[in-house]
Scaffold this motif. Structure first.
Motif, PDB file in Angstrom:
ATOM      1  N   ALA A 202       0.821  -1.215   0.000  1.00 11.50           N
ATOM      2  CA  ALA A 202       0.000   0.000   0.000  1.00 11.50           C
ATOM      3  C   ALA A 202       0.853   1.262   0.000  1.00 11.50           C
ATOM      4  CB  ALA A 202      -0.933  -0.001   1.205  1.00 11.50           C
ATOM      5  N   LEU A 203       2.076   1.157   0.523  1.00  9.03           N
ATOM      6  CA  LEU A 203       2.957   2.331   0.572  1.00  9.03           C
ATOM      7  C   LEU A 203       3.509   2.724  -0.796  1.00  9.03           C
ATOM      8  CD1 LEU A 203       5.053   1.522   3.780  1.00  9.03           C
ATOM      9  CD2 LEU A 203       3.437   3.401   3.509  1.00  9.03           C
ATOM     10  N   GLU A 204       3.541   1.785  -1.722  1.00  4.79           N
ATOM     11  CA  GLU A 204       4.155   2.037  -3.017  1.00  4.79           C
ATOM     12  C   GLU A 204       3.345   3.044  -3.824  1.00  4.79           C
ATOM     13  OE1 GLU A 204       7.087   0.978  -4.271  1.00  4.79           O
ATOM     14  OE2 GLU A 204       7.442   0.187  -2.254  1.00  4.79           O
ATOM     15  N   GLY A 205       3.970   4.165  -4.148  1.00 11.55           N
ATOM     16  CA  GLY A 205       3.378   5.098  -5.091  1.00 11.55           C
ATOM     17  C   GLY A 205       2.280   5.993  -4.569  1.00 11.55           C
ATOM     18  N   VAL A 206       2.019   5.979  -3.244  1.00 11.38           N
ATOM     19  CA  VAL A 206       0.966   6.859  -2.744  1.00 11.38           C
ATOM     20  C   VAL A 206       1.517   8.243  -2.469  1.00 11.38           C
ATOM     21  CG1 VAL A 206      -0.432   5.011  -1.780  1.00 11.38           C
ATOM     22  CG2 VAL A 206       1.328   6.056  -0.375  1.00 11.38           C
ATOM     23  N   GLU A 207       0.622   9.205  -2.356  1.00 12.05           N
ATOM     24  CA  GLU A 207       1.044  10.585  -2.180  1.00 12.05           C
ATOM     25  C   GLU A 207       1.621  10.809  -0.790  1.00 12.05           C
ATOM     26  OE1 GLU A 207      -2.077  13.258  -3.207  1.00 12.05           O
ATOM     27  OE2 GLU A 207      -2.461  12.317  -5.132  1.00 12.05           O
ATOM     28  N   GLN A 208       2.343  11.902  -0.636  1.00 11.14           N
ATOM     29  CA  GLN A 208       3.113  12.175   0.565  1.00 11.14           C
ATOM     30  C   GLN A 208       2.276  12.136   1.843  1.00 11.14           C
ATOM     31  OE1 GLN A 208       6.403  12.503   0.248  1.00 11.14           O
ATOM     32  NE2 GLN A 208       6.625  12.473   2.464  1.00 11.14           N
ATOM     33  N   GLU A 209       1.021  12.583   1.766  1.00  6.58           N
ATOM     34  CA  GLU A 209       0.201  12.682   2.979  1.00  6.58           C
ATOM     35  C   GLU A 209      -0.299  11.324   3.464  1.00  6.58           C
ATOM     36  OE1 GLU A 209      -4.310  13.187   2.189  1.00  6.58           O
ATOM     37  OE2 GLU A 209      -3.329  14.781   1.059  1.00  6.58           O
ATOM     38  N   VAL A 210      -0.264  10.309   2.627  1.00  5.72           N
ATOM     39  CA  VAL A 210      -0.946   9.064   2.949  1.00  5.72           C
ATOM     40  C   VAL A 210      -0.111   8.065   3.752  1.00  5.72           C
ATOM     41  CG1 VAL A 210      -2.186   7.084   1.982  1.00  5.72           C
ATOM     42  CG2 VAL A 210      -2.395   9.331   0.912  1.00  5.72           C
ATOM     43  N   PRO A 211       1.207   7.850   3.472  1.00  7.39           N
ATOM     44  CA  PRO A 211       1.913   6.715   4.065  1.00  7.39           C
ATOM     45  C   PRO A 211       1.802   6.568   5.575  1.00  7.39           C
ATOM     46  CG  PRO A 211       3.255   7.698   2.368  1.00  7.39           C
ATOM     47  CD  PRO A 211       2.058   8.580   2.531  1.00  7.39           C
TER      48      PRO A 211
ATOM     49  N   PRO B 113     -11.344  10.375   4.593  1.00  6.27           N
ATOM     50  CA  PRO B 113     -11.988   9.858   3.376  1.00  6.27           C
ATOM     51  C   PRO B 113     -11.174  10.130   2.114  1.00  6.27           C
ATOM     52  CG  PRO B 113     -13.615  10.900   4.804  1.00  6.27           C
ATOM     53  CD  PRO B 113     -12.268  11.181   5.413  1.00  6.27           C
ATOM     54  N   SER B 114     -10.489  11.284   2.047  1.00  7.21           N
ATOM     55  CA  SER B 114      -9.694  11.595   0.853  1.00  7.21           C
ATOM     56  C   SER B 114      -8.561  10.584   0.672  1.00  7.21           C
ATOM     57  CB  SER B 114      -9.119  13.011   0.952  1.00  7.21           C
ATOM     58  OG  SER B 114      -8.263  13.140   2.082  1.00  7.21           O
ATOM     59  N   GLN B 115      -7.987  10.108   1.793  1.00 10.08           N
ATOM     60  CA  GLN B 115      -6.930   9.104   1.710  1.00 10.08           C
ATOM     61  C   GLN B 115      -7.492   7.757   1.258  1.00 10.08           C
ATOM     62  OE1 GLN B 115      -5.579   9.377   5.737  1.00 10.08           O
ATOM     63  NE2 GLN B 115      -4.124  11.034   5.319  1.00 10.08           N
ATOM     64  N   LYS B 116      -8.713   7.461   1.697  1.00 14.27           N
ATOM     65  CA  LYS B 116      -9.365   6.221   1.258  1.00 14.27           C
ATOM     66  C   LYS B 116      -9.546   6.225  -0.260  1.00 14.27           C
ATOM     67  CE  LYS B 116     -13.634   3.540   1.835  1.00 14.27           C
ATOM     68  NZ  LYS B 116     -14.913   3.395   2.582  1.00 14.27           N
ATOM     69  N   ALA B 117      -9.972   7.359  -0.789  1.00 11.83           N
ATOM     70  CA  ALA B 117     -10.171   7.465  -2.233  1.00 11.83           C
ATOM     71  C   ALA B 117      -8.858   7.274  -2.993  1.00 11.83           C
ATOM     72  CB  ALA B 117     -10.794   8.821  -2.573  1.00 11.83           C
ATOM     73  N   ILE B 118      -7.767   7.850  -2.452  1.00 11.31           N
ATOM     74  CA  ILE B 118      -6.455   7.703  -3.086  1.00 11.31           C
ATOM     75  C   ILE B 118      -6.037   6.240  -3.099  1.00 11.31           C
ATOM     76  CG2 ILE B 118      -3.991   8.211  -2.815  1.00 11.31           C
ATOM     77  CD1 ILE B 118      -4.844  10.966  -1.717  1.00 11.31           C
ATOM     78  N   LEU B 119      -6.222   5.558  -1.980  1.00 12.11           N
ATOM     79  CA  LEU B 119      -5.759   4.179  -1.855  1.00 12.11           C
ATOM     80  C   LEU B 119      -6.566   3.229  -2.747  1.00 12.11           C
ATOM     81  CD1 LEU B 119      -3.639   2.557  -0.360  1.00 12.11           C
ATOM     82  CD2 LEU B 119      -5.269   2.200   1.490  1.00 12.11           C
ATOM     83  N   ILE B 120      -7.862   3.489  -2.854  1.00 12.46           N
ATOM     84  CA  ILE B 120      -8.695   2.631  -3.707  1.00 12.46           C
ATOM     85  C   ILE B 120      -8.426   2.904  -5.183  1.00 12.46           C
ATOM     86  CG2 ILE B 120     -11.068   2.125  -4.393  1.00 12.46           C
ATOM     87  CD1 ILE B 120     -11.870   2.572  -1.474  1.00 12.46           C
TER      88      ILE B 120
ATOM     89  N   VAL C 262     -11.971   4.077   7.177  1.00 13.45           N
ATOM     90  CA  VAL C 262     -11.450   5.293   7.791  1.00 13.45           C
ATOM     91  C   VAL C 262     -11.519   5.170   9.310  1.00 13.45           C
ATOM     92  CG1 VAL C 262     -11.759   7.790   8.064  1.00 13.45           C
ATOM     93  CG2 VAL C 262     -12.141   6.716   5.824  1.00 13.45           C
ATOM     94  N   ALA C 263     -10.378   5.364   9.955  1.00 12.44           N
ATOM     95  CA  ALA C 263     -10.305   5.457  11.423  1.00 12.44           C
ATOM     96  C   ALA C 263      -9.739   6.849  11.713  1.00 12.44           C
ATOM     97  CB  ALA C 263      -9.418   4.362  12.004  1.00 12.44           C
ATOM     98  N   LYS C 264     -10.608   7.801  11.928  1.00 13.93           N
ATOM     99  CA  LYS C 264     -10.227   9.203  11.969  1.00 13.93           C
ATOM    100  C   LYS C 264      -9.119   9.469  12.995  1.00 13.93           C
ATOM    101  CE  LYS C 264     -12.075  13.872  12.422  1.00 13.93           C
ATOM    102  NZ  LYS C 264     -13.267  14.710  12.704  1.00 13.93           N
ATOM    103  N   ASP C 265      -8.029  10.097  12.495  1.00 11.62           N
ATOM    104  CA  ASP C 265      -6.909  10.532  13.345  1.00 11.62           C
ATOM    105  C   ASP C 265      -6.416   9.426  14.263  1.00 11.62           C
ATOM    106  OD1 ASP C 265      -6.969  13.108  12.255  1.00 11.62           O
ATOM    107  OD2 ASP C 265      -8.452  13.792  13.710  1.00 11.62           O
TER     108      ASP C 265
END
Length: 310
Positions: free
Chosen positions: A211-220, A251-258, A292-295
């Motif tokens: 999941a870490l491969e290629g995701v944006e900076q905010e997500v890892p 939710p925005s990170q969920k969309a990126i990962l999917i 999503v598990a907020k914060d």
């Protein structure tokens, strides 16, 4: 030979800033992938043990998260994990990369290590393949100036020194220097064991690595994985069913990962499945759900739910 006579066994841990090659080095010494690796800082979140077997010794390496000044509750718990590990091992490997100048982070860790009494520290300059011999020599002197070390050794887990080779460099020397500080005693694990991590934990780690491969900076940093079920399919000895949750904080990170039409999540599943199949020796059916598990990195209840305890 009596296994207790002249046999050495014990624990070493690798400590250093995030992303200095600790997990890659441990995998190379063990001779198999037991810890996930990524170019993302703070990839390691658990104290993973890898076991190095030799005719006269058994070295158990504890790979720790990168030591740093924490900014979240998760970071505080990871730092606590590292400090606890430092007090429980026979020798410490302080990892500093050859291709980055020593800085505040390295000096911070050196000061921490100076407080660990009666435990020898071997300074290990990693990624020696990424610099010239002259630059490596300069880095060795810079690391020497950081503190008082039992030994200083350069190493490359991936390729030869000075970018001239394609085989690991000085892995046996690193093992020799660590083993000499171990006490005499019998093997701690059976011959052939490479780690004592449960397969379910390793599977979760391989999913997170994919999941870490290629995701944006905010997500890892926001990705956590829990394997809910992992069992051989009824009536089958060659197929393992795995159901896992990938957690993010927004939710925005969920969309990126999917990804678009689920394309990115399918890629994650394919990469993870290949790694897990190599680990357990069966085919794998992998079901991934993203939630999503907020914060969660700052929430004590969520941290416990995801396996990060006080």
């Amino acid at each position: 030979m009596d296994t207790q006579q002249d046999f050495r066994s014990g624990f070493a841990c690798f400590v250093g800033r995030p992303n200095v090659g600790k997990s890659t080095l441990m995998n190379a010494l063990v001779g198999s992938k037991v810890a996930i690796t990524s170019n993302r800082p703070q990839t390691t979140r658990r104290a993973i043990r890898g076991i190095v077997h030799r005719p006269g010794s058994q070295l158990v390496i504890v790979d720790t998260p990168g030591l740093h000044r924490p900014r979240t509750l998760l970071g505080e718990r990871l730092d606590s994990l590292v400090r606890n590990t430092l007090t429980e091992v026979d020798v410490i490997g302080f990892c500093v990369p050859a291709d980055e100048k020593t800085g505040d982070g390295d000096r911070y860790i050196a000061r921490e290590l100076a407080q660990v009494k009666n435990t020898p520290v071997v300074a290990i300059v990693t990624k020696a393949d990424k610099v010239t011999p002259q630059a490596l020599a300069e880095q060795l002197m810079a690391v020497d100036a950081l503190g008082s070390w039992s030994d200083i050794v350069p190493v490359s887990a991936l390729g030869g020194i000075g970018k001239t080779g394609d085989t690991p460099y000085q892995l046996d020397v690193v093992t020799d220097l660590l083993v000499k500080h171990l006490p005499e005693g019998p093997p701690l694990y059976p011959e052939g064991d490479l780690t004592d991590e449960p397969e379910q934990i390793l599977a979760a780690e391989f999913i997170r690595e994919a999941a870490l491969e290629g995701v944006e900076q905010e997500v890892p940093h926001s990705i956590a994985v829990v394997v809910d079920e992992m069992n051989l399919r009824e009536g089958r000895e060659d197929l393992t069913d795995i159901y896992a949750h990938v957690f993010v904080e927004r939710p925005s990170q969920k969309a990126i990962l999917i990804g678009r039409k689920g394309e990115r999540l399918r890629t994650v599943g394919t990469r993870a499945r290949q790694q897990i199949e190599a680990l357990i020796g069966t085919k794998v059916y992998l079901n991934l759900q993203v939630s999503v598990a907020k914060d969660w990195q700052r929430n004590p209840k969520q941290l416990r739910r995801l396996g990060f305890y006080d």
